[in-house]
Design an enzyme around this catalytic site. Structure first.
Site, PDB file in Angstrom:
ATOM      1  CG  ASP A  58      17.069  10.097  82.379  1.00 41.25           C
ATOM      2  OD1 ASP A  58      16.038  10.277  81.707  1.00 41.25           O
ATOM      3  OD2 ASP A  58      17.459   8.973  82.757  1.00 41.25           O
TER       4      ASP A  58
ATOM      5  CG  ASP B 279      12.153   6.545  83.954  1.00 43.16           C
ATOM      6  OD1 ASP B 279      11.455   6.815  84.946  1.00 43.16           O
ATOM      7  OD2 ASP B 279      11.734   6.580  82.792  1.00 43.16           O
TER       8      ASP B 279
END
Length: 247
Positions: free
Chosen positions: A16, A18
């Site tokens: 991922d 953020d």
């Protein structure tokens, strides 16, 4: 694979963006708060109940595609807006309009504040590349590519499945596993050969439901237990904590 803290069968890592690779989760949370507070103030008056940039962000919008986050949070307040269209301007009170408003704000904040990558995570991705494992970024953000470039880490990843790719391929976002599964396919891997790295509860749900070989929870905000409850095999404060450790 002990040196990376992963089981021996793992051949690819799906990260991922953020909150895992970059410090943009707080920027997104601030943009969501500004967007929702302005909407709620106009709707309910001065005594409106503000968006909580920690609790509401974690529970209703973190890790989700932008429009899903709008729907999810508003539904928690019993509010249902017209869907609108992707061309809706930021000032229009529709799901798509509020999403556009949030995107304008987050781009402003990124431009003003810049993007910082987590040093420990960058160190870990370098170790993953040196070990010969495949690497992908999986993000619900439509601004993923710009953020990777701004953070100076775009060259570390072979595949990017972001909000733009998801829209093009009509992939449902997290907590559905489809974007992670697409990244695995793009790398030529089966889910069981892939490790998922996430900081959001929705991302944990995606990793669990996608039957991936290993799910790493990254705890930046003190929610280690919740990450485990949602499917993390291991939880670390930063990815470099895995280096040299057992799976």
């Amino acid at each position: 694979m002990t040196s990376l803290g992963l089981p021996s069968g793992i051949r690819a890592c799906l990260f991922d963006l953020d909150g895992v690779l970059t410090r943009t989760a707080t920027v997104h949370a601030a943009a969501w708060k500004e967007t929702f507070d302005a909407f709620l103030r106009a709707r309910d008056g001065a005594d409106f109940r503000p968006f909580d940039a920690t609790r509401d962000y974690d529970e209703y919008v973190d890790g989700m595609p932008r429009a899903d986050g709008v729907r999810s949070f508003l539904a928690s307040r019993g509010i249902h807006l017209p869907e609108g269209t992707p061309d809706d301007p930021p000032e229009r009170d529709t799901v798509q309009g509020l999403g556009a408003r949030k995107n304008v704000l987050v781009l402003q904040k990124i431009k003003e504040l810049g993007v910082e990558a987590y040093e420990g995570s960058v160190r870990y991705v370098h170790a993953v590349r040196e070990a010969g494992l495949r690497r992908a970024v999986v993000s619900s953000s439509a601004n993923c590519h710009d953020v990777l470039i701004a953070a100076g880490i775009d060259d570390l990843f072979e595949v990017r499945v972001d909000g733009l790719v998801a829209a093009e391929r009509r992939l449902p976002g997290k907590p559905h596993p489809d974007t992670f599964l697409a990244a695995a396919r793009d790398l030529g891997m089966e889910p069981g050969q892939c490790a998922v790295f996430e900081d959001a509860l929705a991302g944990m749900d995606a990793g669990r439901s996608g039957n991936f070989g290993f799910v790493v929870g990254v705890d930046r905000v003190g929610q280690a237990e919740a990450l485990r409850e949602h499917g993390a095999d291991v939880v670390v404060p930063d990815l470099d904590q895995l280096l040299g450790g057992p799976p």
